[in-house]
Scaffold this motif. Structure first.
Motif, PDB file in Angstrom:
ATOM      1  N   GLU A  79      -5.870  -0.267 -14.909  1.00  0.00           N
ATOM      2  CA  GLU A  79      -6.289   0.032 -16.283  1.00  0.00           C
ATOM      3  C   GLU A  79      -7.811  -0.038 -16.429  1.00  0.00           C
ATOM      4  O   GLU A  79      -8.412   0.763 -17.136  1.00  0.00           O
ATOM      5  N   SER A  80      -8.415  -1.012 -15.795  1.00  0.00           N
ATOM      6  CA  SER A  80      -9.869  -1.185 -15.848  1.00  0.00           C
ATOM      7  C   SER A  80     -10.305  -1.755 -14.496  1.00  0.00           C
ATOM      8  O   SER A  80     -10.222  -2.958 -14.266  1.00  0.00           O
ATOM      9  N   ALA A  81     -10.721  -0.858 -13.630  1.00  0.00           N
ATOM     10  CA  ALA A  81     -10.978  -1.255 -12.241  1.00  0.00           C
ATOM     11  C   ALA A  81     -12.061  -2.332 -12.150  1.00  0.00           C
ATOM     12  O   ALA A  81     -13.058  -2.303 -12.884  1.00  0.00           O
ATOM     13  N   SER A  82     -11.840  -3.257 -11.239  1.00  0.00           N
ATOM     14  CA  SER A  82     -12.839  -4.299 -10.983  1.00  0.00           C
ATOM     15  C   SER A  82     -13.137  -4.334  -9.484  1.00  0.00           C
ATOM     16  O   SER A  82     -12.365  -3.826  -8.661  1.00  0.00           O
ATOM     17  N   THR A  83     -14.273  -4.933  -9.139  1.00  0.00           N
ATOM     18  CA  THR A  83     -14.705  -4.921  -7.739  1.00  0.00           C
ATOM     19  C   THR A  83     -13.705  -5.638  -6.829  1.00  0.00           C
ATOM     20  O   THR A  83     -13.575  -5.287  -5.654  1.00  0.00           O
ATOM     21  N   ASN A  84     -12.970  -6.625  -7.358  1.00  0.00           N
ATOM     22  CA  ASN A  84     -12.002  -7.325  -6.513  1.00  0.00           C
ATOM     23  C   ASN A  84     -10.726  -6.516  -6.273  1.00  0.00           C
ATOM     24  O   ASN A  84      -9.802  -6.979  -5.588  1.00  0.00           O
ATOM     25  N   GLN A  85     -10.690  -5.304  -6.812  1.00  0.00           N
ATOM     26  CA  GLN A  85      -9.589  -4.402  -6.522  1.00  0.00           C
ATOM     27  C   GLN A  85      -9.950  -3.388  -5.440  1.00  0.00           C
ATOM     28  O   GLN A  85      -9.156  -2.491  -5.123  1.00  0.00           O
ATOM     29  N   THR A  86     -11.119  -3.542  -4.867  1.00  0.00           N
ATOM     30  CA  THR A  86     -11.485  -2.766  -3.688  1.00  0.00           C
ATOM     31  C   THR A  86     -10.560  -3.178  -2.555  1.00  0.00           C
ATOM     32  O   THR A  86     -10.493  -4.352  -2.190  1.00  0.00           O
ATOM     33  N   SER A  87      -9.822  -2.207  -2.012  1.00  0.00           N
ATOM     34  CA  SER A  87      -8.802  -2.538  -1.022  1.00  0.00           C
ATOM     35  C   SER A  87      -8.191  -1.257  -0.468  1.00  0.00           C
ATOM     36  O   SER A  87      -8.486  -0.156  -0.907  1.00  0.00           O
ATOM     37  N   MET A  88      -7.304  -1.443   0.521  1.00  0.00           N
ATOM     38  CA  MET A  88      -6.464  -0.353   1.007  1.00  0.00           C
ATOM     39  C   MET A  88      -5.141  -0.458   0.258  1.00  0.00           C
ATOM     40  O   MET A  88      -4.500  -1.517   0.272  1.00  0.00           O
ATOM     41  N   TYR A  89      -4.731   0.635  -0.378  1.00  0.00           N
ATOM     42  CA  TYR A  89      -3.481   0.648  -1.132  1.00  0.00           C
ATOM     43  C   TYR A  89      -2.450   1.486  -0.376  1.00  0.00           C
ATOM     44  O   TYR A  89      -2.714   2.631  -0.001  1.00  0.00           O
ATOM     45  N   LEU A  90      -1.288   0.893  -0.175  1.00  0.00           N
ATOM     46  CA  LEU A  90      -0.229   1.534   0.589  1.00  0.00           C
ATOM     47  C   LEU A  90       1.029   1.675  -0.255  1.00  0.00           C
ATOM     48  O   LEU A  90       1.474   0.725  -0.896  1.00  0.00           O
ATOM     49  N   CYS A  91       1.592   2.865  -0.227  1.00  0.00           N
ATOM     50  CA  CYS A  91       2.844   3.139  -0.904  1.00  0.00           C
ATOM     51  C   CYS A  91       3.948   3.217   0.148  1.00  0.00           C
ATOM     52  O   CYS A  91       3.698   3.665   1.280  1.00  0.00           O
ATOM     53  N   ALA A  92       5.140   2.794  -0.209  1.00  0.00           N
ATOM     54  CA  ALA A  92       6.277   2.881   0.712  1.00  0.00           C
ATOM     55  C   ALA A  92       7.527   3.253  -0.073  1.00  0.00           C
ATOM     56  O   ALA A  92       7.598   3.040  -1.289  1.00  0.00           O
ATOM     57  N   SER A  93       8.505   3.806   0.639  1.00  0.00           N
ATOM     58  CA  SER A  93       9.784   4.081   0.012  1.00  0.00           C
ATOM     59  C   SER A  93      10.903   3.698   0.970  1.00  0.00           C
ATOM     60  O   SER A  93      10.691   3.629   2.191  1.00  0.00           O
ATOM     61  N   SER A  94      12.081   3.452   0.416  1.00  0.00           N
ATOM     62  CA  SER A  94      13.237   3.130   1.257  1.00  0.00           C
ATOM     63  C   SER A  94      14.521   3.337   0.464  1.00  0.00           C
ATOM     64  O   SER A  94      14.514   3.336  -0.774  1.00  0.00           O
TER      65      SER A  94
END
Lengths: 111, 117
Positions: A79-94
């Motif tokens: 909703e409101s990006a912050s510097t501590n949300q800098t990361s690798m984001y991974l989606c998965a399904s099963s």
């Protein structure tokens, strides 16, 4: 062959911006997941969904929300990006009884 | 509260030798365990799994051992190859216990394996 795609491989956003990360799977899987991967912390579950319009908080949901309007698509929203949300984001399904299949990841940098 | 732990952040092995990656867990409700492999800039891919009713599962060069009493599992790669260099994640799945886990995995921190030619 299972395919999970994510809308962007790399994304750079500014603090306070609203960020959408999209994930699409083509295997008619019921379950979809959003993780973030950080060095030394492994994969941490943010949110998951076991059906359309259903969502459950994972281990670190704060600062995030999700949307699942269609079975094949699961969106992660900052909703409101912050510097501590800098990361690798991974989606998965099963499916409920199968292993998880991952997308290639989105490297998000928040400046 | 880290329920799945990989205490070795990294491991370096010579090509042709055995690689042993370790994983410990604390939750007795876990009854299915998986190993994933991740290359840089790619998503994790499933490698091998083991059910708690077994103590060993083998797939080619990869073998997973489970010691339930010690709450410990290990992945053996024999012989190791340079292409095995990646981050390896251990993951655990709880038993359904009357409900459904929705396949919700708990991951360890990962171990970076480097196989030198």
């Amino acid at each position: 062959d299972v395919k999970v795609t994510q809308s962007s491989r790399y994304l750079v956003k500014r603090t306070g911006e609203k960020v959408f990360l999209e994930c699409v799977q083509d295997m008619d899987h019921e379950n979809m997941f959003w993780y973030r991967q950080d060095p030394g912390l492994g994969l941490r579950l943010i949110y998951f969904s076991y059906d359309v319009k259903m969502k459950e908080k994972g281990d670190i949901p704060e600062g995030y929300s999700v949307s699942r309007e269609k079975k094949e698509r699961f969106s992660l929203i900052l909703e409101s990006a912050s510097t501590n949300q800098t990361s690798m984001y991974l989606c998965a399904s099963s499916s409920p009884t199968d292993t998880q299949y991952f997308g290639p990841g989105t490297r998000l940098t928040v400046l | 509260d880290q329920q799945v732990k990989q205490n070795s952040p990294s491991l370096s092995v010579q090509e042709g030798r055995i690689s042993i990656l370790n994983c410990d867990y604390t939750n007795s409700m876990f009854d299915y365990f998986l190993w994933y492999k991740k290359y840089p800039a790619e998503g994790p891919t499933f490698l091998i799994s083991i059910s708690s009713i077994k103590d060993k599962n083998e797939d080619g060069r990869f073998t997973v051992f489970l010691n339930k009493s010690a709450k410990h599992l290990s992945l053996h790669i024999v012989p190791s190859q340079p292409g095995d260099s990646a981050v390896y994640f251990c993951a655990a799945l709880p038993s359904n216990a009357g409900g459904t886990s929705y396949g919700k995995l708990t991951f360890g921190q990962g171990t970076i394996l480097t196989v030198h030619p």
